[in-house]
Enzyme design. Structure first.
Site, PDB file in Angstrom:
ATOM      1  CB  CYS A 104      71.564  71.023  84.560  1.00  0.00           C
ATOM      2  SG  CYS A 104      71.025  72.179  83.309  1.00  0.00           S
ATOM      3  CB  CYS A 119      66.770  81.593  61.812  1.00  0.00           C
ATOM      4  SG  CYS A 119      65.457  81.334  63.226  1.00  0.00           S
ATOM      5  NE  ARG A 141      67.199  68.821  83.781  1.00  0.00           N
ATOM      6  CZ  ARG A 141      68.200  69.050  83.047  1.00  0.00           C
ATOM      7  NH1 ARG A 141      69.018  68.795  82.692  1.00  0.00           N
ATOM      8  NH2 ARG A 141      68.393  67.384  83.508  1.00  0.00           N
ATOM      9  CB  CYS A 147      65.078  76.279  65.627  1.00  0.00           C
ATOM     10  SG  CYS A 147      64.145  78.536  65.184  1.00  0.00           S
ATOM     11  CB  CYS A 154      66.677  81.043  66.841  1.00  0.00           C
ATOM     12  SG  CYS A 154      67.705  79.254  66.053  1.00  0.00           S
ATOM     13  CG  ASP A 202      65.596  65.654  84.366  1.00  0.00           C
ATOM     14  OD1 ASP A 202      65.201  67.201  84.593  1.00  0.00           O
ATOM     15  OD2 ASP A 202      66.510  65.639  84.399  1.00  0.00           O
ATOM     16  CG  HIS A 248      71.576  70.992  69.035  1.00  0.00           C
ATOM     17  ND1 HIS A 248      70.878  69.775  68.961  1.00  0.00           N
ATOM     18  CD2 HIS A 248      72.306  71.257  69.490  1.00  0.00           C
ATOM     19  CE1 HIS A 248      71.121  69.067  70.577  1.00  0.00           C
ATOM     20  NE2 HIS A 248      72.270  70.205  70.442  1.00  0.00           N
ATOM     21  CG  HIS A 305      69.450  66.600  73.504  1.00  0.00           C
ATOM     22  ND1 HIS A 305      70.323  67.686  73.936  1.00  0.00           N
ATOM     23  CD2 HIS A 305      69.136  65.777  73.208  1.00  0.00           C
ATOM     24  CE1 HIS A 305      71.212  66.569  73.366  1.00  0.00           C
ATOM     25  NE2 HIS A 305      69.943  65.728  71.910  1.00  0.00           N
ATOM     26  CB  CYS A 359      68.699  71.111  79.170  1.00  0.00           C
ATOM     27  SG  CYS A 359      70.757  70.676  79.874  1.00  0.00           S
ATOM     28  CB  CYS A 418      65.948  77.783  61.026  1.00  0.00           C
ATOM     29  SG  CYS A 418      67.049  77.734  62.237  1.00  0.00           S
TER      30      CYS A 418
HETATM   31 ZN   LIG Z   1      66.093  79.497  63.982  1.00  0.00          ZN
END
Ligand SMILES: [Zn+2]
Length: 132
Positions: free
Chosen positions: A66, A51, A119, A97, A48, A110, A103, A106, A121, A100
């Protein structure tokens, strides 16, 4: 949800670049095909960017075509948090994550060519790569 690592909005803004902040803390998405980790093929671990928690390993990264780095499984089930996301008129599953709450991207089911069919992504800007 209470996270192990909790910072104020101001602290995140000081720690992260504006692009990192927009993705990690405001659930933004980097432009497809632009991420620095898209073509990363070396063996190592992905952490991440907010963090440094270990999130993915290179052996689950696959070429999904993709435009974003894709993995078929996180390092362990509890390293990421999955949240239902109904924004933009779509039913998606957001990946954060678990340490923390930042974001990451997603997850979509598929990818039948992988062992899990999933997947993950991810935004390159949400991750750092460490060769091992
Ligand atoms: Zn994190």
């Amino acid at each position: 949800m209470t996270y192990k690592i909790s910072k104020s909005d101001q602290e995140w803004r000081e720690q992260l670049s504006s692009q990192e902040y927009a993705v990690l803390r405001q659930a933004g998405t980097e432009r497809a095909w632009t991420g620095e980790l898209l073509d990363e093929k070396r063996a190592g671990v992905y952490r991440c960017r907010a963090c440094s928690a270990e999130l993915f390993r290179s052996d689950t990264k696959f070429d999904s075509h993709c435009g974003w780095p894709s993995f078929y499984s996180p390092l362990a089930g509890d390293t990421v948090e999955l949240i239902e996301d109904r924004s933009l008129g779509m039913a998606r599953t957001e990946v954060r994550c678990a340490a923390c709450g930042s974001h990451l991207g997603h997850v979509f089911d598929d990818a039948p060519q992988t062992p899990t069919g999933d997947r993950f992504c991810m935004n390159s800007v949400s991750l750092t790569f460490e060769e091992s």
